[in-house]
Scaffold this motif. Sequence first.
Motif, mmCIF file in Angstrom:
data_model
loop_
_atom_site.group_PDB
_atom_site.id
_atom_site.type_symbol
_atom_site.label_atom_id
_atom_site.label_comp_id
_atom_site.label_asym_id
_atom_site.label_seq_id
_atom_site.Cartn_x
_atom_site.Cartn_y
_atom_site.Cartn_z
ATOM 1 N N HIS A 53 -20.447 4.873 -0.059
ATOM 2 C CA HIS A 53 -20.304 4.023 -0.873
ATOM 3 C C HIS A 53 -20.052 2.806 -0.261
ATOM 4 C CE1 HIS A 53 -17.433 2.636 -4.330
ATOM 5 N NE2 HIS A 53 -17.528 0.948 -3.641
ATOM 6 N N HIS A 108 -16.543 3.251 -10.529
ATOM 7 C CA HIS A 108 -15.881 2.087 -10.050
ATOM 8 C C HIS A 108 -14.308 2.324 -10.582
ATOM 9 C CE1 HIS A 108 -18.482 0.368 -6.704
ATOM 10 N NE2 HIS A 108 -17.820 -0.041 -6.241
ATOM 11 N N HIS A 156 -12.134 5.379 -5.603
ATOM 12 C CA HIS A 156 -11.658 4.438 -5.561
ATOM 13 C C HIS A 156 -10.420 5.376 -6.393
ATOM 14 C CE1 HIS A 156 -11.927 0.246 -4.432
ATOM 15 N NE2 HIS A 156 -12.859 0.171 -5.121
ATOM 16 N N ASP A 198 -16.383 2.297 0.665
ATOM 17 C CA ASP A 198 -16.673 0.908 0.811
ATOM 18 C C ASP A 198 -17.222 -0.497 1.232
ATOM 19 O OD1 ASP A 198 -16.797 -0.511 -1.331
ATOM 20 O OD2 ASP A 198 -14.620 -0.656 -1.417
#
Length: 431
Positions: A82, A251, A274, A326
């Motif tokens: 990610h 997400h 997440h 991320d």
Amino acid sequence: MNSSLLIRNIGQLLTLRGPAGPRRGAHLSELGIVRNGAVLTCEGKIASAGPAAEVESLAASRSAREIDVQGRIVMPGFVDSHTHLVFGPPRLMDFEMRLEGADYHAIAAAGGGIRASMSAVRALSADRLALQARRHLAEFARCGTTTLEAKSGYALDESNECKVLELLRDLDGKPLDIVPTYLGAHVTPPEFDARCDNYIDWIIRRMLPLLSEQRLARFVDVYCDRGAFTLQQARRYLEAACALGFGVRVHAEQFANTGAARLACELGAASVDHLEQATEADADALGKSSTVATLLPGSVFHLSLERYAPARMLIEAGAAVALATDFNPGTSPTVSMPMVIALACRRMGMTAGQAIVASTANGAYSLGLGGRTGTLEAGKDADLVLLDVEDYRELAYWFGMNPVLTTIKRGRVIYQRGFVSDLEDGDGRRL
Ligand code: NIG
Ligand code: FE
């Protein structure tokens, strides 16, 4: 080209060998450790990884170039599943506002946030963006990442989203593998003037068929949250993506619990990412599904929030957990998987073993690459890192340091740490 390479004298060889498929439960901490191991690579693939005596007795080992790692650790290269690789400049205004107490949504309302990166990415040429992306890729390689997923979603109009996705295609394999994801539903761009449903309609009608035809994205992602896209919009968008054969990622449950994680499981998403606000019901759904739960503690750390994803609850419910950076300018400006592992162990209660499997094999499975990378088993790509430590738990223990000595991608050394002047060990070797 790719000749044979024998990596020997490995104190702990973390093979992560095991059954195919994302690892869950007890399997999440199985590192397949071989003490006194060796790895032989041939034509960019792993020919053999196991006990030194076995590997070194192979005929091909005799003619291979050798790397003696002097009792250190060898493990699979990190698979960072990610990232938002292409974003233009860092968002320093956001950072300063946050240090003064503003929250993520207040910063966006003041002209920062995703739309600030959008303006920058639209304005920058492909060459300029490529230059920045290559700098970031060099840092990924230095931190031991050998494969990464990269999302678009900072351009949002047709020509600029294509500019970014074409750039990702051009950067793929040079030297890291890049898996491209279209994140059209990141925010609604200004030309749609907050008409989010119309923007989703346009994506479904125009962008998804175009990207499918041009094969510019392997996955499609949506930001479903308070202040972003609703569950209904996410469903419509993801169903259209699935119908065109894209894998989907979501997400979900970052700032508010919206039900997006369960929607992702229902649709057979490759990954739900997440999960800071995930509930027990979300964990149960993930435990029963093939969807990988990708946790991103770097963003919680950077936003100075308290609530990390409930990793233990997810693992106990049987979810296949992955870890990723991320990497993005707003919520997680780090390329460092060792830092992510350090955070996962301290703030989410993961063990070093779980964090390592989550950063390699499970990341690879979430990208559909589990058969090719993420573990050190014969036939897979020779994607591996040599760490300057002697016990795998040190990877989680030291933090803010980079333990990577050497990164090898498809059997080729792509990064080698340099020396410091005037420092030698007791045997006269430079440090
Ligand atoms: O994964 N939450 C949405 N997207 C990114 C942040 C993007 C940004 O702030 O630029 C994330 O955290
Ligand atoms: Fe993200």
